[in-house]
Design a protein around this motif. Structure first.
Motif, PDB file in Angstrom:
ATOM      1  N   ILE A 119       0.842  -1.204   0.000  1.00  0.00           N
ATOM      2  CA  ILE A 119       0.000   0.000   0.000  1.00  0.00           C
ATOM      3  C   ILE A 119       0.876   1.254   0.000  1.00  0.00           C
ATOM      4  O   ILE A 119       0.634   2.199  -0.758  1.00  0.00           O
ATOM      5  CB  ILE A 119      -0.947   0.006   1.223  1.00  0.00           C
ATOM      6  CG1 ILE A 119      -2.036  -1.054   1.057  1.00  0.00           C
ATOM      7  CG2 ILE A 119      -1.590   1.380   1.408  1.00  0.00           C
ATOM      8  CD1 ILE A 119      -2.914  -1.220   2.291  1.00  0.00           C
ATOM      9  N   ALA A 120       1.902   1.261   0.850  1.00  0.00           N
ATOM     10  CA  ALA A 120       2.790   2.416   0.931  1.00  0.00           C
ATOM     11  C   ALA A 120       3.478   2.681  -0.411  1.00  0.00           C
ATOM     12  O   ALA A 120       3.559   3.830  -0.873  1.00  0.00           O
ATOM     13  CB  ALA A 120       3.831   2.202   2.030  1.00  0.00           C
ATOM     14  N   ILE A 121       3.954   1.630  -1.058  1.00  0.00           N
ATOM     15  CA  ILE A 121       4.623   1.795  -2.352  1.00  0.00           C
ATOM     16  C   ILE A 121       3.648   2.324  -3.399  1.00  0.00           C
ATOM     17  O   ILE A 121       3.954   3.239  -4.173  1.00  0.00           O
ATOM     18  CB  ILE A 121       5.228   0.453  -2.810  1.00  0.00           C
ATOM     19  CG1 ILE A 121       6.373   0.038  -1.862  1.00  0.00           C
ATOM     20  CG2 ILE A 121       5.732   0.542  -4.246  1.00  0.00           C
ATOM     21  CD1 ILE A 121       6.899  -1.362  -2.118  1.00  0.00           C
ATOM     22  N   SER A 122       2.428   1.768  -3.404  1.00  0.00           N
ATOM     23  CA  SER A 122       1.461   2.133  -4.435  1.00  0.00           C
ATOM     24  C   SER A 122       1.022   3.590  -4.325  1.00  0.00           C
ATOM     25  O   SER A 122       0.898   4.287  -5.348  1.00  0.00           O
ATOM     26  CB  SER A 122       0.243   1.212  -4.361  1.00  0.00           C
ATOM     27  OG  SER A 122      -0.460   1.380  -3.133  1.00  0.00           O
ATOM     28  N   VAL A 123       0.770   4.072  -3.109  1.00  0.00           N
ATOM     29  CA  VAL A 123       0.302   5.456  -2.977  1.00  0.00           C
ATOM     30  C   VAL A 123       1.412   6.444  -3.334  1.00  0.00           C
ATOM     31  O   VAL A 123       1.127   7.552  -3.820  1.00  0.00           O
ATOM     32  CB  VAL A 123      -0.253   5.740  -1.565  1.00  0.00           C
ATOM     33  CG1 VAL A 123      -1.465   4.869  -1.278  1.00  0.00           C
ATOM     34  CG2 VAL A 123       0.798   5.581  -0.489  1.00  0.00           C
TER      35      VAL A 123
END
Length: 508
Positions: A119-123
């Motif tokens: 999630i952190a990478i995607s946002v």
């Protein structure tokens, strides 16, 4: 505890062989029920707050954002296909895998951590999509193709990561409550409550237009003020998801699944049956009560998904009369829509706290049905508000009257009540009733997710062209959503029986 909420053991008949008992290693992997307090359940459910913070930003800002990148309104819903498609495969597969995971850190927690990192990478990819597009050759223009590619990549990763995280977290809560009916509803109520808190914080973040001043480095030659605000909000999301993930995984004390735990239940630790064959093969053994839950879930999400896709876009276009990248009216409407969704989340949280009492008093099926009817009425009210706004004649000339804005925000707020039911009751019901099949909780919730994502695929493909067919507004999709929600509500009231009240089992 109510009698009809008891797990229904499906008895074989002369015409049907006895039910197979798929490997169900859920119970040996968690602490005994007596050792699981409400505080532990709260901390485990807290990861929903971090997940939903990002979802709130996604739901309130990303449909407008993709149109600012140059994607037409009619195709905006197609971008959202990645969510249902990833959920169609990822959540059942992750649930199946987590049921059998033998990591020394437990079965569910490795998936929760991996999902949070993704999630952190995607946002970060989504927030920097315009900068990435500029770096690879995008320049000024209505359509920014390279930025769109970066955005879609990050968006797909985000939806895969959300499905990877939410499913195991709900399964972990079901493990910890050991399918006690009331405790399961309470745990899912906690999950819904933290979703509400995450929504409130996320929508509040999305409605604030001054983040680019707090993080001035986010505004670049490729990233305007709206883009910089989105980027800044996602930076906050990364910090938030890290904190809530640590709180959640440090609270749960899972016992690693090993051969001894499996043998204790008479099961082989070497189950290598094909995943798709296993999940599809279980469908024919579902009792009628499970099929009813899946049907109502599907109808409910046919209702919800048009609203989720176009809520802030509806506010920007049909209440404020704006268009993406054309003046300030559309952005003002999106911000007001985010404020309405924040108030929606307040009602979602209040309803989540009252969930257990409501279900014990009137029955889970009845509460679910009434909530769907409320949802349908609210969607019809949105259509009526659009009609009134169009015929007043202010659109394109001035800001909307206060009465129209108040009516729109009030509708958003009331929708928090049925949304809380949708986030909680179906999961509790399916966890209780599907246990008789012997499935692990991860795969069980993955099965329920199929009833959510298949309707979403239909809505994602059809809502944009359907709206375009009737003039390009959002009302046609909302009308379909209202009809589906109303039908689902009637089915829930009539087909999921009201329960007889018994003295509840006190939580430790």
């Amino acid at each position: 505890m109510s009698t009809s909420d008891q797990p229904r053991h499906h008895r074989p008949t002369r015409n049907r062989p006895p039910l197979p008992r798929p490997p169900n290693p859920s119970r040996p992997a968690v602490a005994p029920r007596s050792k699981v307090s409400k505080r532990v359940l709260l901390r485990v459910a807290s990861v929903a707050c971090g997940i939903q913070f990002g979802w709130a930003l996604q739901l309130s800002l990303l449909t407008p954002y993709v149109q600012e990148l140059g994607i037409p309104h009619a195709w905006a819903s197609v971008i959202w296909l990645c969510g249902p498609l990833s959920g169609l495969f990822v959540q059942p597969l992750v649930g199946h895998s987590s049921d059998r995971c033998k990591s020394k850190y437990g079965r569910r927690r490795p998936f929760i951590v991996a999902g949070a990192v993704a999630i952190a990478i995607s946002v970060l990819i989504i927030g920097h999509a315009a900068d990435i597009g500029w770096a690879f050759g995008d320049r000024e223009g209505r359509i920014k193709p390279r930025a769109i590619v970066a955005f879609v990549l990050g968006f797909w990763i985000l939806d895969v990561a959300n499905n990877m995280t939410q499913g195991p977290c709900r399964a972990l809560l079901a493990d910890l409550t050991e399918n006690d009916n009331r405790r399961t509803r309470v745990a899912n109520g906690y999950f819904s409550l933290f979703m509400a808190v995450g929504n409130i914080l996320g929508y509040a973040t999305g409605s604030y237009n001054g983040w680019y001043k707090v993080f001035p480095f986010t505004k670049t030659v490729a990233c305007n003020v709206e883009c910089a605000n989105l980027k800044s909000a996602f930076y906050i999301d990364v910090v938030f998801i890290a904190i809530t993930t640590i709180l959640s995984i440090s609270a749960a004390h899972e016992v690693p699944l090993g051969a001894q735990a499996s043998d204790a239940h008479g099961q082989s630790s070497g189950t290598d049956e094909a995943f798709l064959t296993e999940i599809l093969g279980t469908f024919k053994y579902f009792p009628g009560s499970v099929w009813i839950i899946l049907l109502v879930t599907a109808l409910t999400w046919i209702g919800w998904f048009p609203f989720i896709l176009f809520d802030t876009d509806w506010m920007g276009r049909e209440i404020y009369g704006g268009e993406p990248n054309q003046g300030a009216s559309y952005s003002a409407g999106v911000s007001m829509g985010a404020l309405g969704l924040m108030l929606n989340s307040v009602f979602l949280g209040i309803t989540s706290v009252l969930m257990e009492k409501l279900c014990r008093k009137w029955g889970a099926g009845f509460i679910w049905g009434i909530s769907n009817i409320i949802m349908a009425i609210c969607f019809l009210a949105m259509i009526a508000t659009s009609f009134v706004a169009y015929h007043i004649g202010y659109i394109g000339h001035e800001q909307p009257p206060a009465g129209i804005v108040i009516a729109a925000v009030l509708i958003f707020t009331i929708l928090g009540i049925p949304l809380a039911i949708t986030y909680s009751v179906p999961y509790a019901l399916i966890s209780i009733r599907i246990e008789s099949l012997g499935l692990g909780q991860g795969l069980s919730l993955g099965v329920l997710n199929l009833a959510i994502v298949i309707p979403q695929v239909i809505v994602s493909v059809g809502s944009g062209p359907w709206d375009q067919l009737f003039g390009g507004g959002n009302s046609p999709a909302l009308a379909v959503g209202a009809a589906a929600g109303f039908i689902g509500g009637i089915v829930a009231i009539l087909a999921i029986p009201r329960t007889r009240i018994q003295k509840p089992i006190p939580l430790p």
